[in-house]
Each structure stands twice: as C-alpha cells, then as structure tokens.
Design an enzyme around this catalytic site. Structure first.
Site, PDB file in Angstrom:
ATOM      1  N   PHE A 149      -0.983  36.550  -2.635  1.00 19.48           N
ATOM      2  CA  PHE A 149      -0.527  37.637  -1.779  1.00 19.48           C
ATOM      3  C   PHE A 149       0.627  38.425  -2.378  1.00 19.48           C
ATOM      4  CE2 PHE A 149       2.519  34.320  -0.576  1.00 19.48           C
ATOM      5  CZ  PHE A 149       3.698  35.031  -0.415  1.00 19.48           C
ATOM      6  N   LYS A 173     -11.629  37.615  -5.361  1.00 18.59           N
ATOM      7  CA  LYS A 173     -11.325  36.998  -4.071  1.00 18.59           C
ATOM      8  C   LYS A 173      -9.820  37.110  -3.870  1.00 18.59           C
ATOM      9  CE  LYS A 173      -9.895  33.975  -1.940  1.00 18.59           C
ATOM     10  NZ  LYS A 173      -8.811  33.989  -0.882  1.00 18.59           N
ATOM     11  N   GLU A 176      -6.129  36.711   1.618  1.00 16.64           N
ATOM     12  CA  GLU A 176      -6.488  37.257   2.923  1.00 16.64           C
ATOM     13  C   GLU A 176      -5.276  37.799   3.677  1.00 16.64           C
ATOM     14  OE1 GLU A 176      -6.222  32.691   3.344  1.00 16.64           O
ATOM     15  OE2 GLU A 176      -6.733  34.209   1.835  1.00 16.64           O
ATOM     16  N   ARG A 177      -4.072  37.612   3.113  1.00 14.22           N
ATOM     17  CA  ARG A 177      -2.871  38.111   3.798  1.00 14.22           C
ATOM     18  C   ARG A 177      -2.667  39.614   3.600  1.00 14.22           C
ATOM     19  NH1 ARG A 177       1.667  33.449   2.328  1.00 14.22           N
ATOM     20  NH2 ARG A 177       0.416  31.643   2.938  1.00 14.22           N
ATOM     21  N   SER A 226      -0.179  28.577  -5.826  1.00 12.53           N
ATOM     22  CA  SER A 226       0.686  27.399  -5.865  1.00 12.53           C
ATOM     23  C   SER A 226       0.125  26.370  -6.849  1.00 12.53           C
ATOM     24  CB  SER A 226       0.798  26.775  -4.472  1.00 12.53           C
ATOM     25  OG  SER A 226      -0.436  26.198  -4.089  1.00 12.53           O
ATOM     26  N   CYS A 281       6.596  34.819  -8.656  1.00 10.93           N
ATOM     27  CA  CYS A 281       6.564  33.614  -9.476  1.00 10.93           C
ATOM     28  C   CYS A 281       7.508  33.741 -10.663  1.00 10.93           C
ATOM     29  CB  CYS A 281       5.147  33.314  -9.951  1.00 10.93           C
ATOM     30  SG  CYS A 281       4.472  34.526 -11.095  1.00 10.93           S
ATOM     31  N   GLU A 383       9.469  24.823  -5.298  1.00 13.33           N
ATOM     32  CA  GLU A 383       9.569  26.282  -5.220  1.00 13.33           C
ATOM     33  C   GLU A 383       9.784  26.709  -3.773  1.00 13.33           C
ATOM     34  OE1 GLU A 383       7.111  29.980  -7.168  1.00 13.33           O
ATOM     35  OE2 GLU A 383       5.929  28.408  -6.203  1.00 13.33           O
TER      36      GLU A 383
END
Length: 500
Positions: A149, A173, A176-177, A226, A281, A383
């Site tokens: 996201f 893909k 979805e956020r 993640s 990140c 994190e």
C-alpha cells in the site's frame, strides 16, 4: 452509492467477486470506495487474457515495445496531477510526496524505454573451428507483481515496466487498501498502445495471493511487503517451481559521526523518519549517534525540529506529512509507542492522541521521538512503520557498524560524516544491502538496482536496472557450427566436444 473499484482484465473493467473491501480516505477517516476481492476464477480470466495476448507481444521487436513505454511516460506526465490526487486520497501522503511516488516509478519506465539495448546478448565468433557462440534473453511468459500500500504507483511501475518491456505479459495484484492508481496505470498503458491482456489488474487478499502462487501458468512473482509474508511467498512460490523475488521489512539506521554537520543531519532525519508518516521501507526510524556528546547535541537540535513539523490532510500544501493509511495501522503504531515506553525507552516527544481540527476522525499520528533505546527492545528489533524515531546511542564507530549489521533486517543504512575514510570503511563493512553516505534514503536510481539483505529480501535478484532485466528473462545460449561438407574423423563424435 460508494464508488466500486473493479478488476482490469483484457483491456476492460471486470466486475467479479462476491466479497469486497473498504477503501478509506485516511485524512477524513471515512470509507470512500469499495474494491472487489477476487478469487481463483478471476485470476484465471486474467491468465486467459494474458495467454491470448502473449505470443504476439513476445514476438514484437524490442524497439516497438519501447515505443509503448515512451508513450506511457508521456501519458503519466500529462496525468500527473490526477494520479497524485487519487493516490493521496487513498494512501494519505501529501500531494508533493504522492508526485514523488509516481516520479520514482516513472524513472524505471524511462529505463525500460532503453530495453533494446538492455536485452542485447553476447556473441563470440570462432569459439572453436567454425563454431560461434551467442546468447539471447527471452521473456518468461506470464509474470505477477504483488505490491504494497505504501507506494501504489512506484512499485507497480518498478515491476511491470521492465517485465512488459522484456516481452512478458503481466498480472498486477495491488494492495486492496489503495487500488485506484494501479488500475489507472493499466488504463494508461492501454492508451499508450499496449495490447489488451498484456497488463491485467486483479484485486484480492490472501485467497488471490495463494491462487497466484499455485497457478501453473505463472512463471515469476515479485513481491514487496512485510518480511513474514515475503518469506511465505518465496517459500510457496519456489516450491511450485516459480522464480520469486520477495522484499520484506526494514529497520534502517542512520549513523551520525562526531564530525557530521548536525544541522544537515537534523534536516535529513526529520524528512527520512517522518516523511510519508514513516510508511516507507526506506525510512530512517533509527538514528545512531556515536559518542555521548554527539547524542546530546543531536537530541537538543532534534526536539525543536520535530515540534515544528506540520501534520495535515493530504491536500494541505504546507503539511510535512499526512495520516497513516487506516485506523488499524494507526492503532498498531501507537501500540508500538507504548511498548517502547514500557521497555524503558525515554519518550521525549509523544505523538499519540494527535487530533486535527476539522479532521478529527483522520488517522493521524504525531511525530514521536525516543532516546536511550536499547538493542534488546522489541520495538527496536521490529518494524514500526510509522512516524517514530528511536535514538540508539553507540560508544564508538565499531558499535555503530555492528548495530545495523547484526539486525534481522538489512534493507538500507546511512552514515553522516565529513570523514572520507570513515565513510569508505563503513560502506565496505556494514552488512546491509543499500548504503547512503550523507544520503538519508539511499534508494538507487532506476538504472542501478534496489534490494535488501537478510530478512529484508528473499531471492537472488534485485528490482529494476539490469538486475530487473535478468529477473524477468531467461538466457538461452546457442553454439552454432555450419559444416563445410567435410565429414572428418567419425570417431571424434564419441568424445565430449572441446574448443581446444
């Protein structure tokens, strides 16, 4: 009626899937749209469309494929304001940062415009008597990108730009956020001249991801997210015979030497730690001053700089950063703040409970600063992915090298110093994949390559640049001889051929 975000398959919008997910406006704390969550059946539609279009696209010469990338670049630039506004409305990052998200992805598209040169193979004439050897890079087939996201434009373009330019079909893909920008990118690729079916977008959650990892026609998967999920995707994908690169979490350190320009360091740190609400990140959530004197001086300068930061809605041109992506993530960040305090970290600036007048429901977290954080703290080891900066004091240079080198993550690290020898020594010794020297966020330019070490990256090939070309292609080596009519000694046919 809420806006419905559908799949994009075969060059058209496809409304499929009984389940859906909410897409929020993080600045307002409200649902603004719903996105369909697809199934293996929806993935199969995308695979069918890709398979139908793939032979023609793979046979298209690299120069013509590059022209599509040139057209796409122009369309992105033309639609920059619209794309940035959409991105900011779903992610929460401010408009200027949203444009940076798009621009860094566009730079990889610019690299892909040079794909005719990047795809050239090797050639040796006369490797043996009348024998020539040459290699060629060929597309893999159907490739997939599973993207996070936090960079809904940049990371999809990092993946599909190079993959498609190499002659592959691609299924994206996205998270979805914030799925609207990825769909819009696919629409613009079609407008740029890409054949229908070469770039498809399917939405979904774990059900869709598992369908991708298990589908026999999917040849390669690239993932960013993640570390636990990255490891899962790498393990399941490779077990199914796929080529996989999976990039995970990070805990990037900024080493501050005693000779560093602290005013410049503070300016860089505030941007790197709190920009995009820390949802990068390559953010810099840990600062490691070397020596107590350096630590005290840095802290003294950091506090007023942090207190001067402006947190606002994504459309506020004066805001340094906006909200985090949703309420669940806000709660998670605030839980980590409490955890660090409970572990014994000194909470110098507390960003919890931040409220913005007129946007009280927004998912805002104020800038937070901890001092005297220790390496055994869970809040240091994991994190946080929010606007939280931790000071971990190092006694000397060797300890400053050891801290990021021994951490479970190895994505990025930076050192701030005027000493060339210290910088060179640090870059050579530190056990981290990307190093910045007086550069707080060392994301390499598009024609180099991006990738972390340890639990920050699973797989052997990095993102974009020539590493990306290698990942999205397979090498075929041809050894050719054109006989001159002489049969020669037939007995030699039973001996392993050599070039001697």
């Amino acid at each position: 009626m809420l806006r419905q975000i559908d799949h994009f398959i075969g060059g058209t919008s496809v409304a499929a899937g009984d389940r859906s997910g909410d897409v929020f406006n993080p600045s307002a704390g409200e649902v603004q749209a719903t996105v369909r969550l697809g199934t293996a059946t929806d993935l199969q539609k995308a695979v069918d469309a890709a398979n139908a279009a793939l032979p023609g696209w793979a046979a298209t010469n690299p120069q013509r494929r590059a022209r599509v990338m040139f057209n796409f670049k122009a369309l992105i630039e033309k639609n920059m304001e619209e794309l940035a506004a959409t991105l900011a409305s779903e992610h929460g990052k401010v408009i200027a940062d949203a444009k940076g998200d798009i621009q860094r992805g566009l730079e990889v598209i610019e690299f892909a415009c040079g794909i005719p040169h990047a795809l050239k193979g090797e050639y040796t004439q006369g490797a043996g008597p009348g024998i020539d050897v040459y290699s060629m890079r060929q597309p893999l087939g159907i490739c997939v990108g599973i993207t996070p996201f936090n960079f809904p434009a940049m990371i999809p373009m990092w993946m599909f730009g190079v993959a498609i330019a190499c002659g592959n079909a691609f299924i994206l893909k996205p998270s979805e956020r914030d799925p609207s920008v990825p769909v819009r990118l696919a629409e613009l690729m079609k407008e740029a001249g890409l054949p229908d079916g070469i770039l498809n977008v399917v939405h979904g959650d774990k059900e869709m991801v598992d369908a991708i990892l298990d589908h026999p026609d999917v040849k390669a998967v690239s993932f960013v997210g993640s570390s636990d999920i990255a490891q899962y995707i790498y393990s399941r994908g490779t077990a199914n015979g796929k080529r996989v690169q999976a990039f995970g979490g990070a805990k990037n350190h900024g080493i501050v030497m005693p000779d560093a320009d602290l005013d410049q360091v503070v300016n860089d740190l505030t941007g790197a730690a709190f920009g995009s609400a820390g949802e990068r990140c390559m953010a810099l959530p840990v600062v490691v001053p070397v020596g107590e004197k350096t630590a005290d001086a840095l802290r003294e300068k950091l506090i007023p700089a942090i207190e001067a930061l402006r947190v606002g809605v994504s459309t506020d041109p004066d805001a340094h950063y906006g909200p985090v992506v949703n309420e669940a993530h806000k709660n998670r960040v605030e839980e980590w703040i409490q955890t660090c305090a409970d572990e014994g970290g000194e909470l110098v600036v507390d960003g919890r409970g931040f409220s913005l007048q007129g946007s009280e429901k927004g998912y805002f977290v104020g800038p937070t600063l901890f001092d005297h954080v220790k390496p055994h703290f869970r809040s240091y080891q994991e994190e946080i992915f929010g606007p939280v900066l931790q000071i971990v004091r190092a006694a000397d240079f060797n300890e400053a090298v050891r801290l990021p080198s021994e951490h479970q993550y190895g994505n990025g690290v930076a050192i701030f110093t005027r000493n060339g020898h210290a910088a060179r020594e640090f870059a050579a010794r530190v056990n981290v994949g990307m190093v910045g020297i007086n550069v707080p966020i060392p994301v390499p330019v598009a024609y180099h390559t991006f990738g972390g070490w340890k639990r920050s990256g699973f797989g052997d090939t990095n993102q974009h640049g020539m590493e990306g070309v290698k990942f999205w292609t397979k090498v075929k080596t041809v050894t050719a001889r054109w006989p001159d009519g002489g049969v020669g000694d037939g007995g030699n046919a039973f001996i392993i051929p050599t070039m001697g």
